[in-house]
Write a protein that holds these residues in place. Sequence first.
Motif, PDB file in Angstrom:
ATOM      1  N   ARG A  68       0.809  -1.223   0.000  1.00 33.22           N
ATOM      2  CA  ARG A  68       0.000   0.000   0.000  1.00 33.22           C
ATOM      3  C   ARG A  68       0.843   1.273   0.000  1.00 33.22           C
ATOM      4  NH1 ARG A  68      -2.484   0.692   4.500  1.00 33.22           N
ATOM      5  NH2 ARG A  68      -1.423  -0.970   5.615  1.00 33.22           N
ATOM      6  N   HIS A  69       2.111   1.159   0.398  1.00 32.74           N
ATOM      7  CA  HIS A  69       2.966   2.351   0.440  1.00 32.74           C
ATOM      8  C   HIS A  69       3.827   2.514  -0.814  1.00 32.74           C
ATOM      9  CE1 HIS A  69       2.804   4.357   4.500  1.00 32.74           C
ATOM     10  NE2 HIS A  69       1.881   3.433   4.572  1.00 32.74           N
ATOM     11  N   LEU A  70       3.707   1.589  -1.747  1.00 33.13           N
ATOM     12  CA  LEU A  70       4.511   1.664  -2.968  1.00 33.13           C
ATOM     13  C   LEU A  70       3.746   2.397  -4.063  1.00 33.13           C
ATOM     14  CD1 LEU A  70       5.986  -1.873  -2.714  1.00 33.13           C
ATOM     15  CD2 LEU A  70       7.390   0.120  -3.195  1.00 33.13           C
ATOM     16  N   VAL A  71       4.181   3.631  -4.331  1.00 35.30           N
ATOM     17  CA  VAL A  71       3.546   4.465  -5.358  1.00 35.30           C
ATOM     18  C   VAL A  71       4.158   4.121  -6.720  1.00 35.30           C
ATOM     19  CG1 VAL A  71       3.199   6.844  -6.144  1.00 35.30           C
ATOM     20  CG2 VAL A  71       3.114   6.314  -3.692  1.00 35.30           C
ATOM     21  N   VAL A  72       3.301   3.997  -7.744  1.00 36.52           N
ATOM     22  CA  VAL A  72       3.726   3.527  -9.069  1.00 36.52           C
ATOM     23  C   VAL A  72       3.745   4.675 -10.074  1.00 36.52           C
ATOM     24  CG1 VAL A  72       3.231   1.908 -10.944  1.00 36.52           C
ATOM     25  CG2 VAL A  72       2.674   1.276  -8.575  1.00 36.52           C
ATOM     26  N   ASP A  73       4.842   4.761 -10.811  1.00 37.36           N
ATOM     27  CA  ASP A  73       4.936   5.639 -11.986  1.00 37.36           C
ATOM     28  C   ASP A  73       5.212   4.742 -13.191  1.00 37.36           C
ATOM     29  OD1 ASP A  73       5.617   7.351 -14.046  1.00 37.36           O
ATOM     30  OD2 ASP A  73       7.368   8.234 -13.046  1.00 37.36           O
ATOM     31  N   ASP A  74       4.140   4.442 -13.958  1.00 36.44           N
ATOM     32  CA  ASP A  74       4.291   3.554 -15.107  1.00 36.44           C
ATOM     33  C   ASP A  74       5.003   4.239 -16.274  1.00 36.44           C
ATOM     34  OD1 ASP A  74       3.172   1.114 -14.200  1.00 36.44           O
ATOM     35  OD2 ASP A  74       1.154   1.937 -14.403  1.00 36.44           O
ATOM     36  N   HIS A 113      -2.190  19.026   0.834  1.00 34.94           N
ATOM     37  CA  HIS A 113      -3.295  18.089   1.100  1.00 34.94           C
ATOM     38  C   HIS A 113      -3.648  17.289  -0.155  1.00 34.94           C
ATOM     39  CE1 HIS A 113      -6.514  20.338  -1.005  1.00 34.94           C
ATOM     40  NE2 HIS A 113      -5.833  21.407  -0.638  1.00 34.94           N
ATOM     41  N   GLU A 114      -3.454  17.902  -1.338  1.00 35.71           N
ATOM     42  CA  GLU A 114      -3.782  17.202  -2.582  1.00 35.71           C
ATOM     43  C   GLU A 114      -2.803  16.054  -2.846  1.00 35.71           C
ATOM     44  OE1 GLU A 114      -4.552  18.502  -7.090  1.00 35.71           O
ATOM     45  OE2 GLU A 114      -5.210  20.009  -5.629  1.00 35.71           O
ATOM     46  N   ALA A 115      -1.561  16.231  -2.403  1.00 37.57           N
ATOM     47  CA  ALA A 115      -0.556  15.178  -2.594  1.00 37.57           C
ATOM     48  C   ALA A 115      -0.924  13.904  -1.840  1.00 37.57           C
ATOM     49  CB  ALA A 115       0.811  15.680  -2.141  1.00 37.57           C
ATOM     50  N   HIS A 116      -1.755  14.054  -0.793  1.00 37.48           N
ATOM     51  CA  HIS A 116      -2.109  12.899   0.033  1.00 37.48           C
ATOM     52  C   HIS A 116      -3.494  12.316  -0.303  1.00 37.48           C
ATOM     53  CE1 HIS A 116       1.507  13.330   2.415  1.00 37.48           C
ATOM     54  NE2 HIS A 116       1.246  14.607   2.563  1.00 37.48           N
ATOM     55  N   VAL A 117      -4.135  12.855  -1.333  1.00 39.88           N
ATOM     56  CA  VAL A 117      -5.420  12.283  -1.759  1.00 39.88           C
ATOM     57  C   VAL A 117      -5.132  10.952  -2.464  1.00 39.88           C
ATOM     58  CG1 VAL A 117      -7.412  12.577  -3.291  1.00 39.88           C
ATOM     59  CG2 VAL A 117      -6.522  14.545  -2.004  1.00 39.88           C
ATOM     60  N   PRO A 118      -5.638   9.836  -1.922  1.00 35.61           N
ATOM     61  CA  PRO A 118      -5.263   8.519  -2.457  1.00 35.61           C
ATOM     62  C   PRO A 118      -5.486   8.365  -3.971  1.00 35.61           C
ATOM     63  CG  PRO A 118      -6.435   8.262  -0.383  1.00 35.61           C
ATOM     64  CD  PRO A 118      -6.518   9.713  -0.746  1.00 35.61           C
ATOM     65  N   SER A 119      -6.557   8.961  -4.495  1.00 37.13           N
ATOM     66  CA  SER A 119      -6.871   8.755  -5.919  1.00 37.13           C
ATOM     67  C   SER A 119      -5.908   9.481  -6.859  1.00 37.13           C
ATOM     68  CB  SER A 119      -8.303   9.208  -6.207  1.00 37.13           C
ATOM     69  OG  SER A 119      -8.458  10.579  -5.862  1.00 37.13           O
ATOM     70  N   ASN A 120      -5.057  10.363  -6.319  1.00 36.72           N
ATOM     71  CA  ASN A 120      -4.132  11.109  -7.182  1.00 36.72           C
ATOM     72  C   ASN A 120      -2.901  10.303  -7.585  1.00 36.72           C
ATOM     73  OD1 ASN A 120      -5.623  13.423  -7.485  1.00 36.72           O
ATOM     74  ND2 ASN A 120      -4.775  14.419  -5.664  1.00 36.72           N
ATOM     75  N   LEU A 121      -2.634   9.228  -6.873  1.00 34.91           N
ATOM     76  CA  LEU A 121      -1.491   8.366  -7.203  1.00 34.91           C
ATOM     77  C   LEU A 121      -1.927   6.913  -7.042  1.00 34.91           C
ATOM     78  CD1 LEU A 121       1.289  10.298  -5.252  1.00 34.91           C
ATOM     79  CD2 LEU A 121       1.263   9.986  -7.732  1.00 34.91           C
ATOM     80  N   ARG A 122      -1.431   6.040  -7.902  1.00 34.29           N
ATOM     81  CA  ARG A 122      -1.749   4.617  -7.776  1.00 34.29           C
ATOM     82  C   ARG A 122      -0.688   3.923  -6.932  1.00 34.29           C
ATOM     83  NH1 ARG A 122      -3.532   1.262 -12.924  1.00 34.29           N
ATOM     84  NH2 ARG A 122      -4.448  -0.014 -11.250  1.00 34.29           N
ATOM     85  N   THR A 123      -1.128   2.990  -6.111  1.00 27.51           N
ATOM     86  CA  THR A 123      -0.155   2.193  -5.361  1.00 27.51           C
ATOM     87  C   THR A 123      -0.135   0.772  -5.938  1.00 27.51           C
ATOM     88  OG1 THR A 123      -1.714   1.431  -3.678  1.00 27.51           O
ATOM     89  CG2 THR A 123      -0.571   3.528  -3.261  1.00 27.51           C
ATOM     90  N   LEU A 124       0.937   0.064  -5.659  1.00 25.04           N
ATOM     91  CA  LEU A 124       1.141  -1.251  -6.250  1.00 25.04           C
ATOM     92  C   LEU A 124       0.045  -2.236  -5.832  1.00 25.04           C
ATOM     93  CD1 LEU A 124       3.160  -2.631  -8.164  1.00 25.04           C
ATOM     94  CD2 LEU A 124       4.463  -3.340  -6.151  1.00 25.04           C
ATOM     95  N   GLU A 126      -2.988  -1.910  -5.932  1.00 24.40           N
ATOM     96  CA  GLU A 126      -4.172  -1.800  -6.788  1.00 24.40           C
ATOM     97  C   GLU A 126      -4.059  -2.629  -8.070  1.00 24.40           C
ATOM     98  OE1 GLU A 126      -5.187   2.408  -7.425  1.00 24.40           O
ATOM     99  OE2 GLU A 126      -4.043   2.847  -5.597  1.00 24.40           O
ATOM    100  N   TYR A 127      -2.885  -3.206  -8.333  1.00 21.99           N
ATOM    101  CA  TYR A 127      -2.663  -3.923  -9.592  1.00 21.99           C
ATOM    102  C   TYR A 127      -2.966  -5.418  -9.427  1.00 21.99           C
ATOM    103  CZ  TYR A 127      -0.279   0.225 -11.494  1.00 21.99           C
ATOM    104  OH  TYR A 127       0.008   1.489 -11.956  1.00 21.99           O
ATOM    105  N   SER A 128      -3.096  -6.111 -10.556  1.00 21.02           N
ATOM    106  CA  SER A 128      -3.281  -7.569 -10.524  1.00 21.02           C
ATOM    107  C   SER A 128      -1.956  -8.240 -10.145  1.00 21.02           C
ATOM    108  CB  SER A 128      -3.720  -8.071 -11.899  1.00 21.02           C
ATOM    109  OG  SER A 128      -2.638  -7.976 -12.820  1.00 21.02           O
ATOM    110  N   VAL A 129      -2.037  -9.503  -9.763  1.00 25.99           N
ATOM    111  CA  VAL A 129      -0.821 -10.221  -9.344  1.00 25.99           C
ATOM    112  C   VAL A 129       0.246 -10.244 -10.455  1.00 25.99           C
ATOM    113  CG1 VAL A 129       0.098 -12.463  -8.623  1.00 25.99           C
ATOM    114  CG2 VAL A 129      -1.967 -11.559  -7.553  1.00 25.99           C
ATOM    115  N   PRO A 130      -0.093 -10.581 -11.710  1.00 22.77           N
ATOM    116  CA  PRO A 130       0.952 -10.546 -12.754  1.00 22.77           C
ATOM    117  C   PRO A 130       1.540  -9.144 -12.945  1.00 22.77           C
ATOM    118  CG  PRO A 130      -0.964 -11.767 -13.535  1.00 22.77           C
ATOM    119  CD  PRO A 130      -1.362 -11.116 -12.238  1.00 22.77           C
ATOM    120  N   GLU A 131       0.680  -8.115 -12.856  1.00 23.68           N
ATOM    121  CA  GLU A 131       1.168  -6.732 -13.004  1.00 23.68           C
ATOM    122  C   GLU A 131       2.090  -6.339 -11.855  1.00 23.68           C
ATOM    123  OE1 GLU A 131      -2.493  -4.493 -15.355  1.00 23.68           O
ATOM    124  OE2 GLU A 131      -2.673  -4.834 -13.204  1.00 23.68           O
ATOM    125  N   ILE A 132       1.740  -6.797 -10.665  1.00 20.40           N
ATOM    126  CA  ILE A 132       2.588  -6.529  -9.489  1.00 20.40           C
ATOM    127  C   ILE A 132       3.952  -7.189  -9.669  1.00 20.40           C
ATOM    128  CG2 ILE A 132       2.897  -7.078  -7.037  1.00 20.40           C
ATOM    129  CD1 ILE A 132      -0.192  -6.700  -6.775  1.00 20.40           C
TER     130      ILE A 132
END
Length: 312
Positions: A68-74, A113-124, A126-132
């Motif tokens: 949940r703490h791993l932010v993703v930049d694809d 406060h916007e930097a901490h809005v969960p929907s503004n960044l995806r965390t790992l 949220e992905y499927s197992v193969p994507e993770i």
Amino acid sequence: LTPFSASEDMRSTWQGKAGRSPLQALYESDQFEQSSLQAVHQQRRELLSNVCSRYTRKRRLLQRDDLRHLVVDDTHGLLYCYVPKVACTNWKRVMMVLTGQGKYQDPLEIPAHEAHVPSNLRTLSEYSVPEINYRLRSYLKFIFVREPFERLVSAYRNKFTLSYNTAFHKRYGTKIIRRHRQEPSDRALERGDDVRFEEFVYYLLDPRTQQEEPFNEHWERVHSLCHPCIIHYDVVGKYETLAEDANYILQLVGADTSVKFPASSKTTRTTDDMTAQFFQDISPFYQRKLFNLYKMDYLLFNYSIPSYLRIR
């Protein structure tokens, strides 16, 4: 949930845009001298690996909750494990610029406060197992750490001494005062806005605290938030060398040169001297117990026992 096999015993194999490992990309890059900075990061990785092999006897697989703490930049192939009180607001702002497809230009234009809005960044998580598994194998992974007690005092100051943090006062302050203050006033029990540092320490060391619920992320140990003995981080940045390490990462992933990590404000920063003052009133017995609680973070990230502690 299927565990994530790629993270079990995996050496970092990040392939940058040109299909090279991060270290190959680094060595071949004109932007970097064959520098002491490379050596520093190599030493940090080696020390982390050595401590992990010494102190973690039983390997375990990652679960989705661990991510949940791993932010993703694809876009740039980047995974950032954020640690509260280690410049994470600014790093989240930078990640919003990197992932925003031009929506954001300057990290400092993004309200905190916007930097901490969960929907503004995806965390790992949220992905499927193969994507993770693919991202754990292929992306550059980085983390930023800080002297553990300095981070702890910073969290205490921010969450318990500032009047606007009423949610923390109600959620944690009232419980801390109820359990760890003799004859608390009705006002203190209701508002929870005057928690003393000593009471906060008792709360952290009270066995009931972690039996009832996990630590809040602001005082949870880094090794419990980011799992550095399971996930092999390519770069371990430090708060003490924040600007250099941030610049190193941005260059390493080929971020646009216009993306700059914000300069930190030094005015209210929690320093080593300030941290020492908070520990003056903590008895040696509780100092040692608290050090043992955070000991793995000291070992993993090569921080020495603070000179102000009376535990030798």
